[in-house]
Design an enzyme around this catalytic site. Structure first.
Site, PDB file in Angstrom:
ATOM      1  N   LYS A 146      -4.350   7.872 -27.689  1.00  0.00           N
ATOM      2  CA  LYS A 146      -5.772   8.190 -27.897  1.00  0.00           C
ATOM      3  C   LYS A 146      -6.410   7.200 -28.890  1.00  0.00           C
ATOM      4  O   LYS A 146      -5.927   6.079 -29.032  1.00  0.00           O
ATOM      5  CB  LYS A 146      -5.939   9.635 -28.358  1.00  0.00           C
ATOM      6  CG  LYS A 146      -5.151  10.609 -27.490  1.00  0.00           C
ATOM      7  CD  LYS A 146      -5.576  12.029 -27.647  1.00  0.00           C
ATOM      8  CE  LYS A 146      -4.629  12.931 -26.872  1.00  0.00           C
ATOM      9  NZ  LYS A 146      -5.077  14.300 -26.759  1.00  0.00           N
ATOM     10  N   GLY A 161      -3.254  19.322 -27.063  1.00  0.00           N
ATOM     11  CA  GLY A 161      -3.543  19.248 -28.497  1.00  0.00           C
ATOM     12  C   GLY A 161      -3.696  20.609 -29.160  1.00  0.00           C
ATOM     13  O   GLY A 161      -4.177  20.703 -30.289  1.00  0.00           O
ATOM     14  N   SER A 199       0.900  19.524 -25.387  1.00  0.00           N
ATOM     15  CA  SER A 199       1.649  20.001 -26.557  1.00  0.00           C
ATOM     16  C   SER A 199       3.172  19.909 -26.404  1.00  0.00           C
ATOM     17  O   SER A 199       3.906  20.755 -26.923  1.00  0.00           O
ATOM     18  CB  SER A 199       1.226  21.437 -26.908  1.00  0.00           C
ATOM     19  OG  SER A 199      -0.148  21.468 -27.234  1.00  0.00           O
ATOM     20  N   GLU A 228      -2.086  18.413 -16.569  1.00  0.00           N
ATOM     21  CA  GLU A 228      -2.372  18.697 -17.975  1.00  0.00           C
ATOM     22  C   GLU A 228      -3.384  19.844 -18.070  1.00  0.00           C
ATOM     23  O   GLU A 228      -4.596  19.603 -18.043  1.00  0.00           O
ATOM     24  CB  GLU A 228      -2.970  17.456 -18.653  1.00  0.00           C
ATOM     25  CG  GLU A 228      -2.062  16.262 -18.685  1.00  0.00           C
ATOM     26  CD  GLU A 228      -2.343  15.376 -19.892  1.00  0.00           C
ATOM     27  OE1 GLU A 228      -1.410  15.130 -20.643  1.00  0.00           O
ATOM     28  OE2 GLU A 228      -3.501  14.966 -20.086  1.00  0.00           O
ATOM     29  N   GLU A 231     -10.192  14.847 -21.779  1.00  0.00           N
ATOM     30  CA  GLU A 231     -11.174  14.523 -22.834  1.00  0.00           C
ATOM     31  C   GLU A 231     -12.311  13.686 -22.258  1.00  0.00           C
ATOM     32  O   GLU A 231     -13.469  13.816 -22.664  1.00  0.00           O
ATOM     33  CB  GLU A 231     -10.465  13.802 -23.999  1.00  0.00           C
ATOM     34  CG  GLU A 231      -9.634  14.783 -24.817  1.00  0.00           C
ATOM     35  CD  GLU A 231      -8.440  14.184 -25.534  1.00  0.00           C
ATOM     36  OE1 GLU A 231      -8.364  12.944 -25.672  1.00  0.00           O
ATOM     37  OE2 GLU A 231      -7.567  14.965 -25.954  1.00  0.00           O
ATOM     38  N   HIS A 254      -8.621  11.658 -17.783  1.00  0.00           N
ATOM     39  CA  HIS A 254      -8.089  12.535 -18.838  1.00  0.00           C
ATOM     40  C   HIS A 254      -9.119  13.624 -19.142  1.00  0.00           C
ATOM     41  O   HIS A 254     -10.322  13.380 -19.091  1.00  0.00           O
ATOM     42  CB  HIS A 254      -7.778  11.707 -20.096  1.00  0.00           C
ATOM     43  CG  HIS A 254      -7.017  12.507 -21.118  1.00  0.00           C
ATOM     44  ND1 HIS A 254      -7.646  13.371 -21.978  1.00  0.00           N
ATOM     45  CD2 HIS A 254      -5.691  12.589 -21.384  1.00  0.00           C
ATOM     46  CE1 HIS A 254      -6.715  13.957 -22.743  1.00  0.00           C
ATOM     47  NE2 HIS A 254      -5.533  13.489 -22.401  1.00  0.00           N
ATOM     48  N   ASN A 302       0.206   8.923 -24.759  1.00  0.00           N
ATOM     49  CA  ASN A 302      -1.235   8.674 -24.814  1.00  0.00           C
ATOM     50  C   ASN A 302      -1.628   8.722 -26.286  1.00  0.00           C
ATOM     51  O   ASN A 302      -1.737   9.792 -26.875  1.00  0.00           O
ATOM     52  CB  ASN A 302      -1.978   9.760 -24.014  1.00  0.00           C
ATOM     53  CG  ASN A 302      -3.483   9.700 -24.237  1.00  0.00           C
ATOM     54  OD1 ASN A 302      -4.004   8.704 -24.725  1.00  0.00           O
ATOM     55  ND2 ASN A 302      -4.173  10.774 -23.880  1.00  0.00           N
TER      56      ASN A 302
HETATM   57  C1  PEP Z   1      -2.751  14.364 -23.835  1.00  0.00           C
HETATM   58  O1  PEP Z   1      -3.762  14.207 -24.497  1.00  0.00           O
HETATM   59  O2  PEP Z   1      -2.617  13.784 -22.744  1.00  0.00           O
HETATM   60  C2  PEP Z   1      -1.723  15.254 -24.359  1.00  0.00           C
HETATM   61  C3  PEP Z   1      -0.752  15.631 -23.562  1.00  0.00           C
HETATM   62  O3  PEP Z   1      -1.860  15.622 -25.675  1.00  0.00           O
HETATM   63  P1  PEP Z   1      -0.866  16.523 -26.578  1.00  0.00           P
HETATM   64  O4  PEP Z   1       0.549  16.127 -26.219  1.00  0.00           O
HETATM   65  O5  PEP Z   1      -1.221  16.182 -27.969  1.00  0.00           O
HETATM   66  O6  PEP Z   1      -1.150  17.944 -26.210  1.00  0.00           O
END
Ligand code: PEP
Length: 254
Positions: free
Chosen positions: A11, A172, A212, A166, A96, A94, A9
């Site tokens: 973003k 993040g 992460s 997630e 966000e 997601h 992803n």
């Molecule tokens: C995400 O935004 O779906 C995600 C998994 O981000 P990160 O790997 O940066 O934590």
């Protein structure tokens, strides 16, 4: 054995020309990897992906889609528009989008239904916040998200759904969930899908973990037998690191 899947992803980070450069560097690094690989990019980069990934098995997708079919929804992009340019998957829900744009489960449900009409796979993101985990409500949160986001879907339509667990606090932040926490969450997801549909549906649904994940910590999770793979944010922006993550995953989970 479960299908292995890794989806990036990216973003709102790369322009279309940067995405093209990313793909040029990434494809040779993963072309023989025994894993389904995809990248979810900004809408403006989809056409570039279509061209640059034409001769490869790497999939590309959007990061969002409208809940509406068509009409006076300025700024929205519909499932029909995605399908028309050859886009076969999109993230939905997601964290966000839930947090910053106040997306609700009912809207995410509409998005999934729109995607289904156009044969687009929805990668449905679910997961609890830190507060919800601390309060001991993780199971309730995950089950409610699944029940409401999948409401009205038939079992055969689950082929077009991937669940990405997630936990919001792991996205993040550099703080991953532990293998035990991931295993527990995946069990809850498969059990809930079994309760809503059938045991076979719970067994077959594709489940990813995101939060992460990096090349060096992916090995800790690669042994989780019930997990198909990963949704990767930050690390998917850089070809070498993303490829290292993929190779560490498939190397460890053989
Ligand atoms: C995400 O935004 O779906 C995600 C998994 O981000 P990160 O790997 O940066 O934590």
């Amino acid at each position: 054995m479960l299908n292995k899947v890794v989806i990036g992803n990216q973003k709102m980070n790369l322009t279309a020309s940067q995405t093209r450069r990313f793909i040029n560097a990434f494809v040779p690094l993963v072309e023989h990897a025994n894993c389904e690989i995809g990248i979810c990019v900004p809408y403006t980069n989809l056409a570039t992906c279509k061209r640059a990934l034409k001769e490869t098995k790497i999939m590309f997708g959007a990061q969002n889609v409208s809940e509406f079919e068509r009409g006076a929804y300025t700024g929205e992009i519909s499932s029909a528009m995605l399908a028309d340019i050859g886009c076969k998957m999109s993230l939905v829900g997601h964290s966000e989008r839930r947090k910053i744009f106040s997306e609700q489960n009912s809207q995410i449900n509409n998005k999934i239904k729109q995607n289904l009409k156009y044969n687009i796979t929805s990668i449905l993101c679910i997961g609890e916040s830190k507060r919800e985990r601390t309060a001991g409500t993780t199971k309730n949160v995950i089950c409610k998200q699944l029940d409401e986001c999948l409401s009205g879907l038939y079992e055969n339509e689950l082929e077009k759904i991937i669940i990405a667990y997630e936990p919001v606090w792991a996205i993040g932040t550099g703080q991953t969930a532990t293998a035990k926490q991931i295993e527990e969450a995946v069990k809850i997801i498969r059990e809930e899908i079994s309760r809503l549909y059938t045991e076979i549906a719970g067994k077959n649904i594709v489940v990813l973990y995101g939060g992460s994940v990096k090349a060096d910590n992916v090995k800790m999770f690669a042994g989780i037998k019930s997990l198909n793979g990963f949704l990767v944010g930050g690390v998917s922006l850089e070809a070498q690191s993303f490829s290292d993550l993929i190779h560490n995953f498939i190397g460890k989970s053989k």
